[in-house]
Each structure stands twice: as C-alpha cells, then as structure tokens.
Write a protein that holds these residues in place. Structure first.
Motif, PDB file in Angstrom:
ATOM      1  N   GLY A   1       0.926  -1.232  -0.042  1.00  0.00           N
ATOM      2  CA  GLY A   1      -0.004  -0.012  -0.099  1.00  0.00           C
ATOM      3  C   GLY A   1       0.872   1.006  -0.112  1.00  0.00           C
TER       4      GLY A   1
ATOM      5  N   SER B   1      -7.296   3.161  -4.016  1.00  0.00           N
ATOM      6  CA  SER B   1      -6.533   2.191  -3.042  1.00  0.00           C
ATOM      7  C   SER B   1      -7.936   1.394  -3.015  1.00  0.00           C
TER       8      SER B   1
ATOM      9  N   TYR C   1      -3.445   2.657   4.059  1.00  0.00           N
ATOM     10  CA  TYR C   1      -5.046   2.676   2.926  1.00  0.00           C
ATOM     11  C   TYR C   1      -5.757   4.062   3.153  1.00  0.00           C
TER      12      TYR C   1
END
Length: 183
Positions: free
Chosen positions: A18, A59, A68
């Motif tokens: 991420g 995301s 995220y």
C-alpha cells in the motif's frame, strides 16, 4: 501461534504494498463537454461547460492500519506537456489538503481559470471545484496526453492518459489500466 504469525506477515506485506503504490490515477475525461458539467464560475466551453478530467483514489480499501488512509491530492501536478510536468499544481483548499477516500473522485475543470473554490453544485465529494490553468486540444497533432505527477522533484509522471477524440457530451473512463468509451 503459526496462524497469528502468518496473519501478521500478511498484514505487513499488504501495508508495504500500500505504501509503495500510487493510488491516485486518472479515472475519466471529456474533451467535448457541452452540457454535462457546468463551471460554477462560468467560462470555457460554448455554454460555460469546460472540458474536464476526473482523478480517483484507486486504493482497494480505506484502512489506516493497512496503509490505505485517505490519499492527499494537493501537491500533485497536472500537465499536457511532457517537457513541463509541473504545469499546474492541485492546490490546498483553505490551508488544508484535499484528500480522497478509497474510490472517491475529484473533477478538475480544464478551463484556464487556475482556481479552487467551494462549490455547492460540484460533483466532487470534497466540495471543491478545481480549475486548471490550461486547456487541452483533443485534436492536437500527434495526439494529446495528460500527465499526473506526484511531486515537484519527479521527472516521470505517476500516471498518464492518451486522449482519444470524444463525441459531444461523451467521456472515456478507466477500466484497469485501459481507457474505454461509454457503452
């Protein structure tokens, strides 16, 4: 114990992925806007309806433990010129960064105004109407390209889209890494 260790490793890997990916991407555009999105301050287009581009936080979910969290778009740059990737910077609004949650979008009007203002009629969840300081010619010789660049120090765009000619009031949208016209 082994199951908990596997879960921890998985969470760490997801978090690492991420943080290393760029989730701010071009999502949709229209370079033949006649009446679909109106400019709240008037201007470009035959009826105050300038061409536009939409960026999206792609995301997969919004969870800070996985990396995220809402993604800040203030500070990104938008350009139609590869030799000048920093043509227009997405501004802060009222001294605060503009952020998008997972799946949220922000429309940027390509009208030449270079303004950001509160807009009660905007389609944006942020409540801010953004106006880039340039316009794009979709029939440009060699084809027009839009570039999205993450920082002033970047020499390569984080995303780009080759503009396809659109019919009046139509747009092209992203599906995966490709742009498609409406059905």
């Amino acid at each position: 114990m082994l199951m908990k260790l596997k879960q921890l490793v998985l969470l760490l890997l997801i978090g690492k992925i991420g943080f290393s990916q760029n989730f701010i991407k071009f999502n949709e555009y229209s370079f033949s806007n006649i009446t679909t999105i109106m400019d709240p301050i008037g201007g470009a287009g035959p009826s105050g309806s300038p061409d536009w581009v939409e960026i999206r936080n792609a995301s997969p979910l919004s969870h800070t433990a996985l990396g995220y969290a809402p993604q800040q778009i203030s500070g990104y740059y938008l350009s139609d010129d590869r030799s000048n990737l920093h043509k227009w910077q997405i501004p802060y609004h009222n001294s605060a960064p503009i952020q998008l949650d997972s799946g949220e979008v922000q429309v940027i009007l390509l009208c030449g105004h270079d303004k950001g203002l509160n807009s009660p009629t905007t389609v944006d969840p942020t409540g801010v109407a953004l106006h880039a300081n340039f316009q794009v010619n979709q029939t440009k010789k060699g084809g027009a390209v839009l570039y999205l660049t993450k920082s002033v120090n970047a020499t390569n765009p984080s995303d780009s889209v080759h503009i396809k000619i659109t019919k009046p009031n139509h747009s092209w949208g992203r599906c995966g890494e490709q742009m498609y016209p409406p059905p």
